[in-house]
Design a protein around this motif. Structure first.
Motif, PDB file in Angstrom:
ATOM      1  N   TRP A   1      -1.551 -71.952  -9.493  1.00  0.00           N
ATOM      2  CA  TRP A   1      -2.803 -71.263  -9.790  1.00  0.00           C
ATOM      3  C   TRP A   1      -2.525 -70.005 -10.603  1.00  0.00           C
ATOM      4  CZ3 TRP A   1      -5.368 -66.702  -9.349  1.00  0.00           C
ATOM      5  CH2 TRP A   1      -6.752 -66.729  -9.497  1.00  0.00           C
TER       6      TRP A   1
ATOM      7  N   ILE B   1      -8.818 -68.303  -3.795  1.00  0.00           N
ATOM      8  CA  ILE B   1      -8.554 -69.148  -4.958  1.00  0.00           C
ATOM      9  C   ILE B   1      -9.051 -70.565  -4.699  1.00  0.00           C
ATOM     10  CG2 ILE B   1      -6.598 -67.705  -5.632  1.00  0.00           C
ATOM     11  CD1 ILE B   1      -4.743 -70.005  -4.863  1.00  0.00           C
TER      12      ILE B   1
ATOM     13  N   ALA C   1      -1.536 -70.849 -14.150  1.00  0.00           N
ATOM     14  CA  ALA C   1      -2.643 -71.327 -14.987  1.00  0.00           C
ATOM     15  C   ALA C   1      -3.665 -70.232 -15.282  1.00  0.00           C
ATOM     16  CB  ALA C   1      -3.338 -72.498 -14.297  1.00  0.00           C
ATOM     17  N   GLU C   2      -3.957 -69.403 -14.307  1.00  0.00           N
ATOM     18  CA  GLU C   2      -5.061 -68.458 -14.441  1.00  0.00           C
ATOM     19  C   GLU C   2      -4.667 -67.086 -14.989  1.00  0.00           C
ATOM     20  OE1 GLU C   2      -8.518 -68.911 -13.960  1.00  0.00           O
ATOM     21  OE2 GLU C   2      -7.665 -70.913 -14.146  1.00  0.00           O
TER      22      GLU C   2
ATOM     23  N   THR D   1     -12.682 -64.703 -12.237  1.00  0.00           N
ATOM     24  CA  THR D   1     -12.481 -66.052 -12.764  1.00  0.00           C
ATOM     25  C   THR D   1     -13.383 -67.013 -12.009  1.00  0.00           C
ATOM     26  OG1 THR D   1     -10.921 -67.891 -13.033  1.00  0.00           O
ATOM     27  CG2 THR D   1     -10.441 -66.337 -11.274  1.00  0.00           C
ATOM     28  N   HIS D   2     -13.821 -68.063 -12.687  1.00  0.00           N
ATOM     29  CA  HIS D   2     -14.663 -69.061 -12.025  1.00  0.00           C
ATOM     30  C   HIS D   2     -13.848 -69.988 -11.128  1.00  0.00           C
ATOM     31  CE1 HIS D   2     -13.280 -71.171 -15.627  1.00  0.00           C
ATOM     32  NE2 HIS D   2     -13.478 -72.280 -14.958  1.00  0.00           N
ATOM     33  N   LYS D   3     -12.526 -69.881 -11.181  1.00  0.00           N
ATOM     34  CA  LYS D   3     -11.670 -70.703 -10.325  1.00  0.00           C
ATOM     35  C   LYS D   3     -11.320 -69.947  -9.048  1.00  0.00           C
ATOM     36  CE  LYS D   3      -9.944 -73.523 -14.007  1.00  0.00           C
ATOM     37  NZ  LYS D   3      -8.810 -73.937 -14.786  1.00  0.00           N
ATOM     38  N   MET D   4     -12.357 -69.321  -8.499  1.00  0.00           N
ATOM     39  CA  MET D   4     -12.188 -68.507  -7.305  1.00  0.00           C
ATOM     40  C   MET D   4     -13.520 -68.477  -6.573  1.00  0.00           C
ATOM     41  SD  MET D   4     -10.697 -64.650  -7.281  1.00  0.00           S
ATOM     42  CE  MET D   4      -8.986 -65.116  -7.169  1.00  0.00           C
TER      43      MET D   4
ATOM     44  N   VAL E   1      -4.543 -66.614 -18.834  1.00  0.00           N
ATOM     45  CA  VAL E   1      -5.888 -66.689 -19.405  1.00  0.00           C
ATOM     46  C   VAL E   1      -6.630 -65.376 -19.167  1.00  0.00           C
ATOM     47  CG1 VAL E   1      -8.135 -67.855 -19.220  1.00  0.00           C
ATOM     48  CG2 VAL E   1      -6.024 -69.197 -19.191  1.00  0.00           C
ATOM     49  N   LEU E   2      -6.545 -64.848 -17.955  1.00  0.00           N
ATOM     50  CA  LEU E   2      -7.221 -63.584 -17.642  1.00  0.00           C
ATOM     51  C   LEU E   2      -6.648 -62.431 -18.447  1.00  0.00           C
ATOM     52  CD1 LEU E   2      -7.553 -63.961 -13.753  1.00  0.00           C
ATOM     53  CD2 LEU E   2      -9.345 -64.227 -15.481  1.00  0.00           C
TER      54      LEU E   2
END
Length: 157
Positions: free
Chosen positions: A139, A109, A142-143, A100-103, A146-147
């Motif tokens: 987190w 994270i 939210a993530e 994920t780009h939020k990492m 999606v993943l």
């Protein structure tokens, strides 16, 4: 209604791992974590299990997220930085590294936008339990869905 984060005891000892008062800070950290775990269990919302090494600096464990009645479990690790509590801990989910780009690299994270400003306003009152409740929990919520929807992670991965 009061949020879980508001019900976690605030910490009073302003000491990091290199400080002579680290043992006192660690006692407060344990007390806050115990309270948070008790609250979570009472609400049937268990979602992590962690334990420190003997120094209280290196922590390892598991966290999990239930999505559509399927449990997704991840390794969790973090280290208390030398400048703690002025600097928040970096929560690491190694097996999600690069998914994920939020990492950040290494599976850390991303907490910059939402949690880091809150931590800086609340430190030294916030600790490990607050980071789990107010950073890692949201987190994951939210993530992870999606993943899963993107097929990046599966129940067997």
């Amino acid at each position: 209604m009061e949020s879980a984060g508001d019900r976690i005891p605030l910490l009073t000892v302003n000491a990091g791992p290199r400080d002579p008062n680290w043992a006192d800070r660690l006692r407060e950290e344990y007390a806050a974590l115990i309270r948070y775990i008790e609250m979570s269990q009472a609400e049937d919302n268990d979602w992590f299990l962690i334990e420190p090494d003997d120094s209280g600096i290196h922590w390892r464990g598991k966290c999990w997220y239930i999505h559509e009645l399927v449990k997704y479990e991840f390794n969790l690790e973090f280290e208390i930085p030398a400048t703690y509590p002025a600097t928040p801990i970096e929560l690491v989910l190694p097996e999600l590294d690069g998914k994920t780009h939020k990492m950040y690299r290494g599976g850390k994270i991303c907490l910059d936008i939402h949690f880091a400003p809150l931590w800086s306003r609340k430190q030294p009152s916030y600790g490990i339990a607050h980071a789990l409740c107010l950073a890692l929990g949201p987190w994951l919520a939210a993530e992870i869905p999606v993943l899963i929807d993107q097929g990046v992670i599966t129940a067997n991965s």
